[in-house]
Design a protein around this motif. Sequence first.
Motif, PDB file in Angstrom:
ATOM      1  N   ALA A 290       0.854  -1.190   0.000  1.00 24.29           N
ATOM      2  CA  ALA A 290       0.000   0.000   0.000  1.00 24.29           C
ATOM      3  C   ALA A 290       0.886   1.234   0.000  1.00 24.29           C
ATOM      4  CB  ALA A 290      -0.924   0.003   1.215  1.00 24.29           C
ATOM      5  N   GLY A 291       0.304   2.365  -0.352  1.00 25.26           N
ATOM      6  CA  GLY A 291       1.104   3.566  -0.551  1.00 25.26           C
ATOM      7  C   GLY A 291       0.901   4.620   0.511  1.00 25.26           C
ATOM      8  N   LEU A 292       1.908   5.478   0.628  1.00 23.80           N
ATOM      9  CA  LEU A 292       1.822   6.693   1.422  1.00 23.80           C
ATOM     10  C   LEU A 292       2.279   7.836   0.512  1.00 23.80           C
ATOM     11  CD1 LEU A 292       3.542   5.448   4.704  1.00 23.80           C
ATOM     12  CD2 LEU A 292       1.129   6.078   4.501  1.00 23.80           C
ATOM     13  N   CYS A 293       1.716   9.005   0.721  1.00 28.96           N
ATOM     14  CA  CYS A 293       2.167  10.199  -0.002  1.00 28.96           C
ATOM     15  C   CYS A 293       2.266   9.964  -1.501  1.00 28.96           C
ATOM     16  CB  CYS A 293       3.490  10.686   0.569  1.00 28.96           C
ATOM     17  SG  CYS A 293       3.270  11.581   2.102  1.00 28.96           S
ATOM     18  N   CYS A 294       3.309  10.509  -2.131  1.00 27.39           N
ATOM     19  CA  CYS A 294       3.305  10.533  -3.594  1.00 27.39           C
ATOM     20  C   CYS A 294       3.797   9.255  -4.253  1.00 27.39           C
ATOM     21  CB  CYS A 294       4.090  11.731  -4.094  1.00 27.39           C
ATOM     22  SG  CYS A 294       3.058  13.200  -4.095  1.00 27.39           S
ATOM     23  N   THR A 295       4.689   8.530  -3.612  1.00 23.06           N
ATOM     24  CA  THR A 295       5.002   7.212  -4.163  1.00 23.06           C
ATOM     25  C   THR A 295       3.704   6.415  -4.210  1.00 23.06           C
ATOM     26  OG1 THR A 295       7.311   7.150  -3.509  1.00 23.06           O
ATOM     27  CG2 THR A 295       6.212   5.045  -3.691  1.00 23.06           C
ATOM     28  N   MET A 307      -4.203   3.330  -1.062  1.00 22.88           N
ATOM     29  CA  MET A 307      -3.491   4.443  -0.430  1.00 22.88           C
ATOM     30  C   MET A 307      -3.766   4.430   1.070  1.00 22.88           C
ATOM     31  SD  MET A 307      -1.706   7.151  -0.814  1.00 22.88           S
ATOM     32  CE  MET A 307      -1.781   8.198  -2.255  1.00 22.88           C
ATOM     33  N   ALA A 308      -2.707   4.203   1.858  1.00 24.85           N
ATOM     34  CA  ALA A 308      -2.895   4.133   3.310  1.00 24.85           C
ATOM     35  C   ALA A 308      -3.075   5.519   3.931  1.00 24.85           C
ATOM     36  CB  ALA A 308      -1.720   3.417   3.963  1.00 24.85           C
ATOM     37  N   GLY A 309      -2.423   6.524   3.347  1.00 25.69           N
ATOM     38  CA  GLY A 309      -2.599   7.839   3.945  1.00 25.69           C
ATOM     39  C   GLY A 309      -1.696   8.895   3.349  1.00 25.69           C
ATOM     40  N   ASN A 310      -2.003  10.149   3.707  1.00 24.23           N
ATOM     41  CA  ASN A 310      -1.188  11.267   3.234  1.00 24.23           C
ATOM     42  C   ASN A 310      -0.187  11.683   4.328  1.00 24.23           C
ATOM     43  OD1 ASN A 310      -3.044  12.468   4.945  1.00 24.23           O
ATOM     44  ND2 ASN A 310      -3.974  13.774   3.379  1.00 24.23           N
ATOM     45  N   HIS A 311       0.424  12.838   4.100  1.00 24.31           N
ATOM     46  CA  HIS A 311       1.558  13.275   4.928  1.00 24.31           C
ATOM     47  C   HIS A 311       1.349  13.056   6.435  1.00 24.31           C
ATOM     48  CE1 HIS A 311       5.049  15.531   6.069  1.00 24.31           C
ATOM     49  NE2 HIS A 311       4.378  16.544   6.545  1.00 24.31           N
ATOM     50  N   MET A 313      -0.591  11.170   7.916  1.00 21.92           N
ATOM     51  CA  MET A 313      -0.965   9.794   8.259  1.00 21.92           C
ATOM     52  C   MET A 313       0.246   8.866   8.291  1.00 21.92           C
ATOM     53  SD  MET A 313      -4.170  10.060   8.803  1.00 21.92           S
ATOM     54  CE  MET A 313      -4.549   8.351   9.140  1.00 21.92           C
ATOM     55  N   THR A 314       1.407   9.349   7.875  1.00 19.56           N
ATOM     56  CA  THR A 314       2.534   8.421   7.701  1.00 19.56           C
ATOM     57  C   THR A 314       2.999   7.844   9.029  1.00 19.56           C
ATOM     58  OG1 THR A 314       4.119  10.264   7.716  1.00 19.56           O
ATOM     59  CG2 THR A 314       3.324   9.522   5.574  1.00 19.56           C
ATOM     60  N   GLU A 315       3.047   8.696  10.054  1.00 15.76           N
ATOM     61  CA  GLU A 315       3.428   8.189  11.378  1.00 15.76           C
ATOM     62  C   GLU A 315       2.340   7.250  11.901  1.00 15.76           C
ATOM     63  OE1 GLU A 315       6.087  11.723  13.333  1.00 15.76           O
ATOM     64  OE2 GLU A 315       3.948  11.911  13.590  1.00 15.76           O
ATOM     65  N   LEU A 316       1.082   7.668  11.655  1.00 16.70           N
ATOM     66  CA  LEU A 316      -0.053   6.943  12.230  1.00 16.70           C
ATOM     67  C   LEU A 316      -0.204   5.553  11.610  1.00 16.70           C
ATOM     68  CD1 LEU A 316      -2.591   9.909  12.486  1.00 16.70           C
ATOM     69  CD2 LEU A 316      -0.820   9.167  14.095  1.00 16.70           C
ATOM     70  N   ALA A 317       0.228   5.418  10.367  1.00 21.30           N
ATOM     71  CA  ALA A 317       0.139   4.104   9.715  1.00 21.30           C
ATOM     72  C   ALA A 317       0.977   3.078  10.480  1.00 21.30           C
ATOM     73  CB  ALA A 317       0.611   4.203   8.269  1.00 21.30           C
ATOM     74  N   ILE A 318       2.159   3.504  10.902  1.00 17.51           N
ATOM     75  CA  ILE A 318       3.042   2.573  11.623  1.00 17.51           C
ATOM     76  C   ILE A 318       2.442   2.229  12.984  1.00 17.51           C
ATOM     77  CG2 ILE A 318       5.370   2.268  12.566  1.00 17.51           C
ATOM     78  CD1 ILE A 318       6.353   4.289  10.459  1.00 17.51           C
ATOM     79  N   ILE A 319       1.738   3.208  13.567  1.00 15.22           N
ATOM     80  CA  ILE A 319       1.163   3.024  14.904  1.00 15.22           C
ATOM     81  C   ILE A 319       0.051   1.969  14.907  1.00 15.22           C
ATOM     82  CG2 ILE A 319      -0.096   4.285  16.752  1.00 15.22           C
ATOM     83  CD1 ILE A 319       1.739   6.701  16.043  1.00 15.22           C
ATOM     84  N   THR A 320      -0.467   1.585  13.727  1.00 15.55           N
ATOM     85  CA  THR A 320      -1.424   0.457  13.687  1.00 15.55           C
ATOM     86  C   THR A 320      -0.784  -0.811  14.257  1.00 15.55           C
ATOM     87  OG1 THR A 320      -0.721  -0.230  11.471  1.00 15.55           O
ATOM     88  CG2 THR A 320      -2.609   1.287  11.600  1.00 15.55           C
ATOM     89  N   GLY A 321       0.545  -0.864  14.243  1.00 12.75           N
ATOM     90  CA  GLY A 321       1.243  -2.064  14.724  1.00 12.75           C
ATOM     91  C   GLY A 321       1.192  -3.209  13.730  1.00 12.75           C
ATOM     92  N   ALA A 322       0.673  -2.960  12.543  1.00  9.44           N
ATOM     93  CA  ALA A 322       0.506  -4.039  11.570  1.00  9.44           C
ATOM     94  C   ALA A 322       1.369  -3.840  10.319  1.00  9.44           C
ATOM     95  CB  ALA A 322      -0.962  -4.145  11.161  1.00  9.44           C
ATOM     96  N   VAL A 323       2.321  -2.909  10.400  1.00  2.17           N
ATOM     97  CA  VAL A 323       3.144  -2.631   9.223  1.00  2.17           C
ATOM     98  C   VAL A 323       4.497  -3.325   9.374  1.00  2.17           C
ATOM     99  CG1 VAL A 323       4.275  -0.820   7.875  1.00  2.17           C
ATOM    100  CG2 VAL A 323       1.981  -0.445   8.801  1.00  2.17           C
ATOM    101  N   CYS A 470      -1.048  14.974  -1.672  1.00  7.41           N
ATOM    102  CA  CYS A 470      -1.725  14.553  -0.447  1.00  7.41           C
ATOM    103  C   CYS A 470      -3.191  14.938  -0.405  1.00  7.41           C
ATOM    104  CB  CYS A 470      -0.965  15.093   0.761  1.00  7.41           C
ATOM    105  SG  CYS A 470       0.529  14.120   1.072  1.00  7.41           S
ATOM    106  N   VAL A 471      -3.623  15.851  -1.267  1.00  6.20           N
ATOM    107  CA  VAL A 471      -5.049  16.191  -1.309  1.00  6.20           C
ATOM    108  C   VAL A 471      -5.861  15.004  -1.842  1.00  6.20           C
ATOM    109  CG1 VAL A 471      -6.757  17.838  -2.179  1.00  6.20           C
ATOM    110  CG2 VAL A 471      -4.472  18.620  -1.595  1.00  6.20           C
ATOM    111  N   THR A 472      -5.204  14.158  -2.625  1.00  7.24           N
ATOM    112  CA  THR A 472      -5.868  12.961  -3.153  1.00  7.24           C
ATOM    113  C   THR A 472      -6.506  12.133  -2.048  1.00  7.24           C
ATOM    114  OG1 THR A 472      -4.086  12.834  -4.774  1.00  7.24           O
ATOM    115  CG2 THR A 472      -5.476  10.875  -4.515  1.00  7.24           C
ATOM    116  N   THR A 473      -5.706  11.802  -1.051  1.00  6.88           N
ATOM    117  CA  THR A 473      -6.192  10.942   0.030  1.00  6.88           C
ATOM    118  C   THR A 473      -7.301  11.646   0.803  1.00  6.88           C
ATOM    119  OG1 THR A 473      -3.900  10.254   0.178  1.00  6.88           O
ATOM    120  CG2 THR A 473      -5.390   9.405   1.844  1.00  6.88           C
ATOM    121  N   ALA A 474      -7.125  12.965   0.981  1.00  5.85           N
ATOM    122  CA  ALA A 474      -8.146  13.744   1.685  1.00  5.85           C
ATOM    123  C   ALA A 474      -9.478  13.650   0.938  1.00  5.85           C
ATOM    124  CB  ALA A 474      -7.692  15.188   1.814  1.00  5.85           C
ATOM    125  N   ALA A 475      -9.427  13.956  -0.353  1.00  5.02           N
ATOM    126  CA  ALA A 475     -10.658  13.924  -1.155  1.00  5.02           C
ATOM    127  C   ALA A 475     -11.228  12.506  -1.199  1.00  5.02           C
ATOM    128  CB  ALA A 475     -10.366  14.434  -2.568  1.00  5.02           C
TER     129      ALA A 475
END
Length: 621
Positions: A290-295, A307-311, A313-323, A470-475
């Motif tokens: 899954a992706g973060l930001c522009c990659t 898409m897991a998240g934008n700018h 969300m990048t820290e928060l994705a790891i905090i799921t504990g499942a990455v 990052c507006v992509t994920t927001a929208a």
Amino acid sequence: PRPIDELTIWDDAKAMLKKARREGVETVHDRLDQQTPHCKFCELGTTCRNCTMGPCRVSEKRPRGVCGADADVIVARNFGRFVTGGAAGHSDHGRDLIEVLEAIVEGEAPDYKITDEGKLFRLAGEVGIETEGRELMAVAEDLMECFFADFGSRKKSVSLLSRVPEVRKEKWAKLGMTPRGVDREIAEMMHRTHMGCDNDAPNTLIHAARTALADGWGGSMIGTELSDVIFGTPTPKMSTANLAVIKEDKVNLLVHGHNPVVSEMILAAAREPEMVARAKELGATGINVAGLCCTGNELLMRQGIPMAGNHLMTELAIITGAVEAVVVDYQCIMPSLVQISGCYHTKFIDTANKARFTGAIHFDFQPRTAMKQAREIVSIAIEAFAERDAGRVEIPGEPIEIMTGFSNEAVIEALGGTLDPLVKAIADGDIRGAVGIVGCNNPKIKHDSLNVGLTKELIKKDILVIVTGCVTTAAGKAGLLVPEAIEMAGPGLKKICGALGIPPVLHYGSCVDNSRIIQLCAALANELGVDISDLPVGASSPEWYSEKAAAIGLYAVASGIYTHLGHPPNILGSETVTNLAVSGLEDLVGASFFIEPDAVKTAEMFDERIKAKRKGLGLSE
Ligand code: SF4
Ligand code: FE2
């Protein structure tokens, strides 16, 4: 700490911020609190560190630095270098794609190929390379040489200015704003802003615009176009977004950064049967990239990966504990991700020598060995699955559907091969205008509140919205990137998008892909025989934070596009520079910036602008 409800509009983010506080994990919001209040001089742009007679801070009481530079000069120099940092980032990314093309031509990149041959020939034709009856690789070699030369000092202008309306090019030539070579403009800005050189603020800003244009019509555009050539030009497809794209039962590998050169290989490796088999041996049901930001945007546009998240969300994705692994290339990767990965079983892997992170597993990723290295990286992610602590896993919510893949080629095809239907829809007033909403998140602004708020306000007014970055994920998370979102749009947009089966908000790609938006504007202007500044269009970066966003904003304005920023860059310490940005540029390039933190007011400003431009074209408001 500030209440979590004030930090973000999203439930998935709130759940992870709570988890972070529970588990004692520090996030960007905590560090912003530690850093507040910020230095007032730096906020105003009136600090100078360009020599060791200083550093100097100028104010009413001490109006000149040791050398005699006043606030205007200091602010202009700082802003010039700021924009240049952004242009350098995008354009160096573009150069990396040329190097991959070079490796393909030389037979040194066995895992990459030219996927869109038609596009390569079209591009070659556009920059004046002979294509008639020639072999693919011979044309590719010429194109590679042409684009490398766009970075140098021997050209009078970068080659893809061939797309720009003549009137606009004449304007640039008169102002001394024609971008000649990407590296040249960047180097010249560093020269100009050395102590004792360009001590005239407006003159410095003109060169800042030229540097930004070298990015928009040079480095970034080359980055986009060659990514399409090598990995395929995006076509519409469905995918999903938010933290719930992370799967509890799978090996989760997140790709983050900007450049598809690494992530495309990671995806290919993750799909290999041996890799999947090993993941299954360890008890996973498969491998989830899954992706973060522009990659993430790059892979979303071309391959439909979620898409897991934008700018923010990048820290928060790891905090799921499942990455299991975060694999990064460059740009917008918070160094804190290394520390946060260390709080879990997550492997943090960097892949570029120009973007190394202390504490990361490092790969010097090279085109020649790409697939082999990608397999090693995916293997590290798979093996980490065994170390996952199931008791610390929490994945909030359900994924949201999104539609993606709107390259200009795809849009024109959807319109039946020409821009005519779009021109007609604009002329009829069904689509009153278009605004590109782009860029980032910034922890100083409630996460995605403006990105989503502005998008909703604009489509209500029959203004088509194009999103990137990052507006992509927001929208997407707001349900705006599906055809059903026409229910939130005005009647005209609803009619047109409904007939085409597309959303009223189109995902146009990553941040370098803003070049697709200016290309579309240029094509529309050429079709109508007008300048870009005559079009009923605008640009916005509501929650921007980066040097790259400043470069994008400035190339949009210099290209003739009225551009909104949700908060000002650090220029308010100079009246001259501020006035030039928010009004003076209008006289020079036919567009300017406007700063407005409120979504409703911003939409009204765009509405007024679009009315005026429609009137100018002889159309109904
Ligand atoms: Fe101070 Fe001038 Fe040196 Fe800047 S260049 S630090 S204003 S003396
Ligand atoms: Fe980006």
